[in-house]
Write a protein that holds these residues in place. Structure first.
Motif, PDB file in Angstrom:
ATOM      1  N   LEU A  50     -24.308  34.114  62.815  1.00  0.00           N
ATOM      2  CA  LEU A  50     -23.516  34.326  61.625  1.00  0.00           C
ATOM      3  C   LEU A  50     -22.709  35.739  61.941  1.00  0.00           C
ATOM      4  CD1 LEU A  50     -27.264  33.776  59.743  1.00  0.00           C
ATOM      5  CD2 LEU A  50     -25.050  32.435  59.789  1.00  0.00           C
ATOM      6  N   ALA A  51     -23.165  36.915  62.482  1.00  0.00           N
ATOM      7  CA  ALA A  51     -21.905  37.614  62.118  1.00  0.00           C
ATOM      8  C   ALA A  51     -20.059  37.459  63.278  1.00  0.00           C
ATOM      9  CB  ALA A  51     -22.882  39.024  63.116  1.00  0.00           C
ATOM     10  N   ALA A  52     -20.174  36.562  64.486  1.00  0.00           N
ATOM     11  CA  ALA A  52     -19.254  36.328  64.564  1.00  0.00           C
ATOM     12  C   ALA A  52     -18.251  35.450  64.103  1.00  0.00           C
ATOM     13  CB  ALA A  52     -19.666  35.530  66.194  1.00  0.00           C
ATOM     14  N   ALA A  53     -18.710  34.579  62.873  1.00  0.00           N
ATOM     15  CA  ALA A  53     -18.126  33.878  62.153  1.00  0.00           C
ATOM     16  C   ALA A  53     -17.988  35.051  60.791  1.00  0.00           C
ATOM     17  CB  ALA A  53     -20.184  32.862  62.247  1.00  0.00           C
ATOM     18  N   ILE A  80     -21.442  28.067  56.876  1.00  0.00           N
ATOM     19  CA  ILE A  80     -23.076  28.604  57.153  1.00  0.00           C
ATOM     20  C   ILE A  80     -22.678  27.060  57.899  1.00  0.00           C
ATOM     21  CG2 ILE A  80     -25.333  28.542  57.147  1.00  0.00           C
ATOM     22  CD1 ILE A  80     -24.961  29.846  54.278  1.00  0.00           C
ATOM     23  N   VAL A  81     -22.731  26.206  57.657  1.00  0.00           N
ATOM     24  CA  VAL A  81     -22.545  24.768  58.609  1.00  0.00           C
ATOM     25  C   VAL A  81     -21.769  25.068  59.163  1.00  0.00           C
ATOM     26  CG1 VAL A  81     -22.272  22.372  58.886  1.00  0.00           C
ATOM     27  CG2 VAL A  81     -23.501  23.136  56.447  1.00  0.00           C
ATOM     28  N   GLU A  82     -20.498  25.592  58.855  1.00  0.00           N
ATOM     29  CA  GLU A  82     -19.510  25.809  60.211  1.00  0.00           C
ATOM     30  C   GLU A  82     -19.686  26.818  60.933  1.00  0.00           C
ATOM     31  OE1 GLU A  82     -15.876  23.899  58.452  1.00  0.00           O
ATOM     32  OE2 GLU A  82     -16.005  25.182  58.032  1.00  0.00           O
ATOM     33  N   ALA A  83     -20.482  27.953  60.951  1.00  0.00           N
ATOM     34  CA  ALA A  83     -20.967  28.741  61.493  1.00  0.00           C
ATOM     35  C   ALA A  83     -21.364  28.547  63.111  1.00  0.00           C
ATOM     36  CB  ALA A  83     -20.982  30.007  60.901  1.00  0.00           C
ATOM     37  N   VAL A  84     -22.933  27.561  62.313  1.00  0.00           N
ATOM     38  CA  VAL A  84     -23.518  26.954  63.663  1.00  0.00           C
ATOM     39  C   VAL A  84     -23.145  25.623  64.391  1.00  0.00           C
ATOM     40  CG1 VAL A  84     -26.342  26.531  63.808  1.00  0.00           C
ATOM     41  CG2 VAL A  84     -25.844  28.527  62.082  1.00  0.00           C
ATOM     42  N   GLU A  85     -23.034  24.840  63.320  1.00  0.00           N
ATOM     43  CA  GLU A  85     -22.614  23.636  63.858  1.00  0.00           C
ATOM     44  C   GLU A  85     -21.146  23.397  64.087  1.00  0.00           C
ATOM     45  OE1 GLU A  85     -25.196  20.891  63.691  1.00  0.00           O
ATOM     46  OE2 GLU A  85     -26.829  21.970  63.111  1.00  0.00           O
ATOM     47  N   GLY A  86     -20.418  24.213  63.659  1.00  0.00           N
ATOM     48  CA  GLY A  86     -18.695  24.183  64.058  1.00  0.00           C
ATOM     49  C   GLY A  86     -18.252  23.335  63.054  1.00  0.00           C
ATOM     50  N   PRO A  87     -16.580  22.879  63.601  1.00  0.00           N
ATOM     51  CA  PRO A  87     -15.879  21.693  62.396  1.00  0.00           C
ATOM     52  C   PRO A  87     -17.369  20.877  62.087  1.00  0.00           C
ATOM     53  CG  PRO A  87     -14.200  22.740  63.685  1.00  0.00           C
ATOM     54  CD  PRO A  87     -16.140  22.636  65.109  1.00  0.00           C
ATOM     55  N   ILE A  88     -16.303  21.014  60.373  1.00  0.00           N
ATOM     56  CA  ILE A  88     -17.740  18.975  59.503  1.00  0.00           C
ATOM     57  C   ILE A  88     -16.250  18.076  60.292  1.00  0.00           C
ATOM     58  CG2 ILE A  88     -18.138  18.736  57.940  1.00  0.00           C
ATOM     59  CD1 ILE A  88     -18.755  21.429  56.937  1.00  0.00           C
ATOM     60  N   ALA A  89     -17.510  17.497  61.514  1.00  0.00           N
ATOM     61  CA  ALA A  89     -16.968  16.865  61.368  1.00  0.00           C
ATOM     62  C   ALA A  89     -17.661  15.032  61.775  1.00  0.00           C
ATOM     63  CB  ALA A  89     -15.896  16.408  63.072  1.00  0.00           C
ATOM     64  N   LEU A  90     -18.116  13.761  61.079  1.00  0.00           N
ATOM     65  CA  LEU A  90     -18.847  13.387  61.439  1.00  0.00           C
ATOM     66  C   LEU A  90     -19.017  12.680  62.025  1.00  0.00           C
ATOM     67  CD1 LEU A  90     -19.401  11.969  57.501  1.00  0.00           C
ATOM     68  CD2 LEU A  90     -20.377  13.656  58.762  1.00  0.00           C
ATOM     69  N   THR A  91     -18.293  12.272  63.095  1.00  0.00           N
ATOM     70  CA  THR A  91     -17.620  11.241  64.329  1.00  0.00           C
ATOM     71  C   THR A  91     -16.898  12.321  64.902  1.00  0.00           C
ATOM     72  OG1 THR A  91     -15.727  10.004  63.745  1.00  0.00           O
ATOM     73  CG2 THR A  91     -17.761   8.508  62.995  1.00  0.00           C
ATOM     74  N   PRO A 111      -8.200   6.333  61.003  1.00  0.00           N
ATOM     75  CA  PRO A 111      -6.976   7.115  60.283  1.00  0.00           C
ATOM     76  C   PRO A 111      -7.885   7.834  58.645  1.00  0.00           C
ATOM     77  CG  PRO A 111      -6.268   5.171  61.065  1.00  0.00           C
ATOM     78  CD  PRO A 111      -7.580   5.110  61.120  1.00  0.00           C
ATOM     79  N   HIS A 112      -9.086   7.540  58.668  1.00  0.00           N
ATOM     80  CA  HIS A 112      -9.748   7.195  57.259  1.00  0.00           C
ATOM     81  C   HIS A 112     -10.712   8.939  57.680  1.00  0.00           C
ATOM     82  CE1 HIS A 112      -7.723   4.065  55.896  1.00  0.00           C
ATOM     83  NE2 HIS A 112      -7.880   3.488  56.544  1.00  0.00           N
ATOM     84  N   TRP A 113     -11.261   8.886  58.669  1.00  0.00           N
ATOM     85  CA  TRP A 113     -12.486   9.404  58.496  1.00  0.00           C
ATOM     86  C   TRP A 113     -11.549  11.119  58.747  1.00  0.00           C
ATOM     87  CZ3 TRP A 113     -16.764   8.928  58.556  1.00  0.00           C
ATOM     88  CH2 TRP A 113     -17.318   6.970  59.870  1.00  0.00           C
ATOM     89  N   ASN A 114     -10.904  11.843  58.555  1.00  0.00           N
ATOM     90  CA  ASN A 114     -10.522  12.561  58.118  1.00  0.00           C
ATOM     91  C   ASN A 114     -10.593  13.547  56.334  1.00  0.00           C
ATOM     92  OD1 ASN A 114     -10.061  14.193  60.362  1.00  0.00           O
ATOM     93  ND2 ASN A 114      -7.738  13.892  61.128  1.00  0.00           N
ATOM     94  N   ALA A 115     -10.326  12.204  56.101  1.00  0.00           N
ATOM     95  CA  ALA A 115     -10.478  11.994  54.544  1.00  0.00           C
ATOM     96  C   ALA A 115     -12.175  12.045  54.225  1.00  0.00           C
ATOM     97  CB  ALA A 115     -10.076  10.811  53.508  1.00  0.00           C
ATOM     98  N   VAL A 116     -13.048  11.832  54.936  1.00  0.00           N
ATOM     99  CA  VAL A 116     -14.525  11.650  54.714  1.00  0.00           C
ATOM    100  C   VAL A 116     -15.044  12.826  54.915  1.00  0.00           C
ATOM    101  CG1 VAL A 116     -16.596  10.591  55.449  1.00  0.00           C
ATOM    102  CG2 VAL A 116     -14.432   9.079  55.104  1.00  0.00           C
ATOM    103  N   ASN A 117     -14.007  13.480  56.302  1.00  0.00           N
ATOM    104  CA  ASN A 117     -14.030  14.875  56.739  1.00  0.00           C
ATOM    105  C   ASN A 117     -14.067  16.162  55.718  1.00  0.00           C
ATOM    106  OD1 ASN A 117     -15.981  13.904  58.950  1.00  0.00           O
ATOM    107  ND2 ASN A 117     -14.378  13.734  60.058  1.00  0.00           N
ATOM    108  N   ALA A 119     -13.776  15.035  52.421  1.00  0.00           N
ATOM    109  CA  ALA A 119     -14.829  15.181  51.217  1.00  0.00           C
ATOM    110  C   ALA A 119     -16.354  15.688  51.723  1.00  0.00           C
ATOM    111  CB  ALA A 119     -15.149  14.206  50.849  1.00  0.00           C
ATOM    112  N   VAL A 120     -16.860  15.746  52.544  1.00  0.00           N
ATOM    113  CA  VAL A 120     -17.940  16.161  53.274  1.00  0.00           C
ATOM    114  C   VAL A 120     -17.956  17.751  52.991  1.00  0.00           C
ATOM    115  CG1 VAL A 120     -19.891  16.091  54.357  1.00  0.00           C
ATOM    116  CG2 VAL A 120     -19.059  13.949  54.367  1.00  0.00           C
ATOM    117  N   ARG A 121     -17.311  17.921  53.960  1.00  0.00           N
ATOM    118  CA  ARG A 121     -16.674  19.948  53.022  1.00  0.00           C
ATOM    119  C   ARG A 121     -16.516  20.252  52.384  1.00  0.00           C
ATOM    120  NH1 ARG A 121     -14.917  23.645  53.297  1.00  0.00           N
ATOM    121  NH2 ARG A 121     -14.574  25.782  54.876  1.00  0.00           N
ATOM    122  N   GLY A 122     -15.454  19.356  51.510  1.00  0.00           N
ATOM    123  CA  GLY A 122     -15.952  20.115  49.973  1.00  0.00           C
ATOM    124  C   GLY A 122     -17.160  19.782  49.324  1.00  0.00           C
ATOM    125  N   ALA A 123     -17.467  18.728  49.795  1.00  0.00           N
ATOM    126  CA  ALA A 123     -19.369  18.910  48.239  1.00  0.00           C
ATOM    127  C   ALA A 123     -19.799  20.355  49.038  1.00  0.00           C
ATOM    128  CB  ALA A 123     -20.323  17.560  48.553  1.00  0.00           C
TER     129      ALA A 123
END
Length: 150
Positions: A50-53, A80-91, A111-117, A119-123
């Motif tokens: 968390l400090a590194a992020a 917080i999710v990105e600090a621990v898990e890395g970039p939000i990507a479902l696939t 081609p649609h996965w970036n839009a899905v990712n 949307a999840v990140r936005g939520a």
């Protein structure tokens, strides 16, 4: 989709830190671990991530400890999710370095996965640490407690 226990613990620790003077007071990992029930070795590991992020400031020694690096209203669940898990990507197929998919050449969904990712990140970005640290709201549709008159 399920977050790892490590991410869940990071949210719990940061929420506890946010409840103490808006996260401005310094707390040590031991006291946060005791307060939240997160195992101390896990809390210490998370402090580093968390400090590194840039989500917390950490100072060692007497009078040291951790505190939020920003106000709780500006730290999101996505941060917080990105600090621990890395970039939000479902696939994994959205990662340019990954090319191990057997159907990559014929996939019409890729081609649609970036839009899905996004949307999840936005939520997740719509939920702040301040809202998580606030007292829980009553559940909608929950039956009211019955009053017993004496």
């Amino acid at each position: 989709m399920r977050l790892s226990s490590l991410t869940d613990y990071a949210v719990v620790l940061l929420t506890a830190a946010a409840r103490h003077c808006g996260g401005l007071a310094r707390r040590n990992a031991t006291s946060l671990a005791e307060e939240t029930g997160v195992p101390l070795p896990t809390a210490q590991k998370l402090v580093s991530r968390l400090a590194a992020a840039g989500l917390i400031d950490s100072t060692r020694g007497t009078g040291g400890g951790i505190r939020l690096a920003r106000p709780p209203a500006t730290i999101t669940l996505a941060d917080i999710v990105e600090a621990v898990e890395g970039p939000i990507a479902l696939t994994a197929c959205v990662d340019a370095a990954e090319h191990d998919c057997a159907i990559e050449g014929n996939c019409r969904v890729k081609p649609h996965w970036n839009a899905v990712n996004q949307a999840v990140r936005g939520a997740l970005a719509g939920v702040t640490l301040a809202s998580l640290a606030a007292a829980p709201l009553p559940q909608q549709g929950a039956p009211e407690q019955m009053k017993v008159e004496a």
